[in-house]
Design a protein around this motif. Sequence first.
Motif, PDB file in Angstrom:
ATOM      1  N   ARG A 124       1.111  -1.281  -0.032  1.00 24.12           N
ATOM      2  CA  ARG A 124       0.002  -0.054   0.115  1.00 24.12           C
ATOM      3  C   ARG A 124       0.882   1.348  -0.001  1.00 24.12           C
ATOM      4  NH1 ARG A 124      -5.383   2.439  -0.293  1.00 24.12           N
ATOM      5  NH2 ARG A 124      -4.904   4.395   0.388  1.00 24.12           N
ATOM      6  N   ILE A 125       1.899   1.505   0.942  1.00 17.19           N
ATOM      7  CA  ILE A 125       2.775   2.293   0.996  1.00 17.19           C
ATOM      8  C   ILE A 125       3.455   2.549  -0.194  1.00 17.19           C
ATOM      9  CG2 ILE A 125       4.853   3.424   2.231  1.00 17.19           C
ATOM     10  CD1 ILE A 125       3.915   1.888   4.557  1.00 17.19           C
ATOM     11  N   MET A 126       3.908   1.571  -1.029  1.00 18.78           N
ATOM     12  CA  MET A 126       4.705   1.587  -2.140  1.00 18.78           C
ATOM     13  C   MET A 126       3.912   1.765  -3.571  1.00 18.78           C
ATOM     14  SD  MET A 126       7.935  -0.501  -1.262  1.00 18.78           S
ATOM     15  CE  MET A 126       8.974  -0.136  -2.759  1.00 18.78           C
ATOM     16  N   ASN A 127       2.662   1.652  -3.290  1.00 16.23           N
ATOM     17  CA  ASN A 127       1.726   1.810  -4.550  1.00 16.23           C
ATOM     18  C   ASN A 127       2.060   0.485  -5.560  1.00 16.23           C
ATOM     19  OD1 ASN A 127       0.699   4.168  -3.716  1.00 16.23           O
ATOM     20  ND2 ASN A 127       2.091   5.474  -4.842  1.00 16.23           N
ATOM     21  N   ALA A 128       2.102  -0.434  -4.863  1.00 14.76           N
ATOM     22  CA  ALA A 128       2.426  -1.819  -5.607  1.00 14.76           C
ATOM     23  C   ALA A 128       1.363  -2.713  -5.502  1.00 14.76           C
ATOM     24  CB  ALA A 128       3.650  -2.450  -5.064  1.00 14.76           C
ATOM     25  N   THR A 129       1.196  -3.517  -6.623  1.00  7.09           N
ATOM     26  CA  THR A 129       0.160  -4.872  -6.965  1.00  7.09           C
ATOM     27  C   THR A 129       0.872  -5.820  -6.130  1.00  7.09           C
ATOM     28  OG1 THR A 129      -1.072  -3.852  -8.822  1.00  7.09           O
ATOM     29  CG2 THR A 129      -0.876  -6.493  -8.131  1.00  7.09           C
ATOM     30  N   LEU A 130       0.318  -6.630  -5.266  1.00  7.98           N
ATOM     31  CA  LEU A 130       0.947  -7.499  -4.477  1.00  7.98           C
ATOM     32  C   LEU A 130       0.722  -8.811  -4.966  1.00  7.98           C
ATOM     33  CD1 LEU A 130       2.300  -8.522  -1.794  1.00  7.98           C
ATOM     34  CD2 LEU A 130       0.328  -8.664  -0.795  1.00  7.98           C
ATOM     35  N   VAL A 131       1.568  -9.716  -5.398  1.00  9.16           N
ATOM     36  CA  VAL A 131       1.248 -11.184  -5.736  1.00  9.16           C
ATOM     37  C   VAL A 131       1.036 -12.085  -4.600  1.00  9.16           C
ATOM     38  CG1 VAL A 131       2.023 -12.977  -7.208  1.00  9.16           C
ATOM     39  CG2 VAL A 131       2.683 -10.726  -7.857  1.00  9.16           C
ATOM     40  N   ILE A 132       0.146 -13.046  -4.443  1.00  7.22           N
ATOM     41  CA  ILE A 132       0.114 -13.823  -3.416  1.00  7.22           C
ATOM     42  C   ILE A 132       1.305 -14.325  -2.831  1.00  7.22           C
ATOM     43  CG2 ILE A 132      -0.864 -16.235  -2.817  1.00  7.22           C
ATOM     44  CD1 ILE A 132      -2.926 -13.957  -3.043  1.00  7.22           C
ATOM     45  N   PRO A 133       1.809 -14.065  -1.703  1.00  8.58           N
ATOM     46  CA  PRO A 133       2.962 -14.648  -1.296  1.00  8.58           C
ATOM     47  C   PRO A 133       3.065 -16.150  -0.929  1.00  8.58           C
ATOM     48  CG  PRO A 133       1.972 -12.821   0.279  1.00  8.58           C
ATOM     49  CD  PRO A 133       0.804 -13.489  -0.578  1.00  8.58           C
ATOM     50  N   GLN A 134       4.571 -16.277  -1.261  1.00 10.78           N
ATOM     51  CA  GLN A 134       5.038 -17.884  -1.160  1.00 10.78           C
ATOM     52  C   GLN A 134       5.228 -18.153   0.300  1.00 10.78           C
ATOM     53  OE1 GLN A 134       8.487 -17.804  -3.700  1.00 10.78           O
ATOM     54  NE2 GLN A 134       7.501 -17.836  -5.493  1.00 10.78           N
ATOM     55  N   LEU A 135       4.610 -19.210   0.745  1.00 11.99           N
ATOM     56  CA  LEU A 135       4.814 -19.784   1.910  1.00 11.99           C
ATOM     57  C   LEU A 135       6.421 -20.605   2.170  1.00 11.99           C
ATOM     58  CD1 LEU A 135       1.531 -21.027   3.308  1.00 11.99           C
ATOM     59  CD2 LEU A 135       2.474 -18.553   2.979  1.00 11.99           C
ATOM     60  N   ASP A 136       6.917 -20.223   3.496  1.00 11.65           N
ATOM     61  CA  ASP A 136       8.198 -20.884   3.620  1.00 11.65           C
ATOM     62  C   ASP A 136       8.015 -22.271   3.772  1.00 11.65           C
ATOM     63  OD1 ASP A 136      10.718 -21.581   4.552  1.00 11.65           O
ATOM     64  OD2 ASP A 136      10.641 -20.182   6.127  1.00 11.65           O
ATOM     65  N   LYS A 137       8.805 -22.950   2.684  1.00  3.28           N
ATOM     66  CA  LYS A 137       9.025 -24.436   2.530  1.00  3.28           C
ATOM     67  C   LYS A 137      10.483 -24.868   3.000  1.00  3.28           C
ATOM     68  CE  LYS A 137       5.753 -24.737  -1.377  1.00  3.28           C
ATOM     69  NZ  LYS A 137       5.195 -23.165  -1.162  1.00  3.28           N
ATOM     70  N   ARG A 138      11.288 -24.174   3.619  1.00  2.98           N
ATOM     71  CA  ARG A 138      12.483 -24.425   3.979  1.00  2.98           C
ATOM     72  C   ARG A 138      12.760 -24.314   5.406  1.00  2.98           C
ATOM     73  NH1 ARG A 138      16.218 -20.965  -0.109  1.00  2.98           N
ATOM     74  NH2 ARG A 138      14.671 -19.366   0.609  1.00  2.98           N
ATOM     75  N   SER A 139      11.682 -23.818   6.181  1.00  2.00           N
ATOM     76  CA  SER A 139      12.059 -23.832   7.559  1.00  2.00           C
ATOM     77  C   SER A 139      12.302 -25.231   8.253  1.00  2.00           C
ATOM     78  CB  SER A 139      10.765 -23.186   8.033  1.00  2.00           C
ATOM     79  OG  SER A 139       9.542 -23.866   8.189  1.00  2.00           O
ATOM     80  N   PHE A 140      12.188 -25.291   9.346  1.00  2.00           N
ATOM     81  CA  PHE A 140      12.671 -26.325  10.346  1.00  2.00           C
ATOM     82  C   PHE A 140      11.752 -27.462  10.045  1.00  2.00           C
ATOM     83  CE2 PHE A 140      11.301 -29.079  14.085  1.00  2.00           C
ATOM     84  CZ  PHE A 140      12.890 -29.364  14.470  1.00  2.00           C
ATOM     85  N   TRP A 141      10.244 -27.084   9.651  1.00  2.00           N
ATOM     86  CA  TRP A 141       9.415 -28.144   9.556  1.00  2.00           C
ATOM     87  C   TRP A 141       9.215 -28.722   8.050  1.00  2.00           C
ATOM     88  CZ3 TRP A 141       8.793 -23.686  12.277  1.00  2.00           C
ATOM     89  CH2 TRP A 141       8.527 -23.859  13.479  1.00  2.00           C
ATOM     90  N   GLN A 142       9.730 -27.842   7.035  1.00  2.00           N
ATOM     91  CA  GLN A 142       9.896 -28.388   5.889  1.00  2.00           C
ATOM     92  C   GLN A 142       8.459 -28.673   5.383  1.00  2.00           C
ATOM     93  OE1 GLN A 142      12.922 -29.378   3.830  1.00  2.00           O
ATOM     94  NE2 GLN A 142      13.621 -27.984   5.561  1.00  2.00           N
ATOM     95  N   ASP A 143       7.507 -27.589   5.478  1.00  2.00           N
ATOM     96  CA  ASP A 143       6.147 -27.911   4.879  1.00  2.00           C
ATOM     97  C   ASP A 143       6.007 -27.429   3.638  1.00  2.00           C
ATOM     98  OD1 ASP A 143       3.443 -27.572   4.875  1.00  2.00           O
ATOM     99  OD2 ASP A 143       2.921 -26.641   6.691  1.00  2.00           O
ATOM    100  N   SER A 144       5.523 -28.225   2.878  1.00  2.00           N
ATOM    101  CA  SER A 144       5.212 -28.018   1.245  1.00  2.00           C
ATOM    102  C   SER A 144       3.734 -27.240   1.042  1.00  2.00           C
ATOM    103  CB  SER A 144       5.165 -29.184   0.637  1.00  2.00           C
ATOM    104  OG  SER A 144       4.022 -30.172   0.963  1.00  2.00           O
TER     105      SER A 144
END
Length: 500
Positions: A124-144
Amino acid sequence: MVNKRGNYSHSRNSLATKLFPRKLTLFSITVYAILLFAFSIFIFIFHIFEHERMKPLSSEGSQSQQLPDNKLWGAPHYYGLRPCVKPTAKYKATQGWDRYMTVRSNGGLNQMRTGISDMVAVARIMNATLVIPQLDKRSFWQDSSAFSDVFDELHFTTSLQGDVRIVKELPKELEHVPRARKHFTSWSGMSYYEEMTHLWKDYQVVHVVKSDSRLANNDLPVDIQRLRCRALYYALRFSPSIDNLGKKLVERLRSRGGRYIALHLRYEKDMLSFTGCTHGLTDAESEELRIMRENTNHWKMKKINSTEQRKGGFCPLTPKEVAIFLQALGYPPSTLIYIAAGEIYGGHIHLLDLTSRFPNVVFKETVASQDELKTFSNHASQTAALDYIISVESDVFIPSYSGNMARAVEGHRRFLGHQKTITPDRKGLVEVFDKMEAGQLEEGTSVSYLVMQLHKNRQGAPRKREGPLQGFKGRARFRTEESFYQNPYPECICRSKSTL
């Protein structure tokens, strides 16, 4: 004077003669022995009675003096405060921008949730269109898990359409264009991100490498703060499958006892290894945790003094300490306790320290069927979402450690009406526990009094967000501030009747 003294002496000698004749008979000796024995028994019984009367009540005795239900379960007075997240009159609707922001979220579920909420505000502050974020798949839990596996993607995009334009993916023509890869500085304010808009001169796409703690907790415009609340508490709704099962599990818990405590018991292997806390563990267990810490590259602290960590209040409470804590607060052994956590380190052996005092302990695996949980198996973010729902809906929430989930749940419960959340004073409790181990304190009324005094102002009552700790300067002070998401008062909680 002489005569008086002489008369007194004569009288005393006469009395002694009567009581103790010079020649004692066998009968007299027997009588005196019996009287002396009886008198000794009387003195012994009297001392036992006095000792028991003056001794603090035992843990069982303390349970007989139950606090009123409203003291145990009632939410603190919230003085008519309520959520207020509507934009101000100055707030303008979103525009159709052709500049895009992609985001790789990092951390566990709640670290990602708050990070995504930050990114909504940054877009919002940077006047950008946000693409749906990618979730973390490399953390301790290795969640896909993908975004749509954890969150209701359609609801996320439509509920924020007046704030930020959100798309599922980049347009085809932009998939291979050069991107500005940015690791935005932690706890940055408006001026920082307004300066970052210079990136649009050379790039049409900015990729954010990390999402956690990208925005300051304080000194932001009220409309930006309220947008963060709208994103976290309304837009980031869990996927229908998670939401539906979470509500079912809450209903089942209610059917068991009506009321329950959600205990976020951070006694998991990774947490104990990360913090270096080994109190109550065997030498073999302590060594196992040390090796894990040594072999985890992104954990910077390798050598940790466990004793100093514990005395400083930086260790999660052990199951035994939690049990003593709950008992001291006045909760009866029959209390239904839901454990919101992963696998407890040491399993049944360490958990027995809690269940021996509070046998009515349940996990999601004992409340849900195997078929119901099958869909979520091997997906730590999705199972953590179930714990989150159950914790937010609980009558009392107690975290044994102040991690990301504890802060997020506390903030959500404050937002919903300051529901009872007891945050243990771990440093103060360690002093109590150590005195108990040294035999200087006994469980009962004395311990209960100390614990209740420590926590009379730590039960979720309304208060403004705390600023930085004294003694910290520069950017380091931002790290010590209370998280905006732990306590969104006053920006998102007020006496206004205006709610979303």
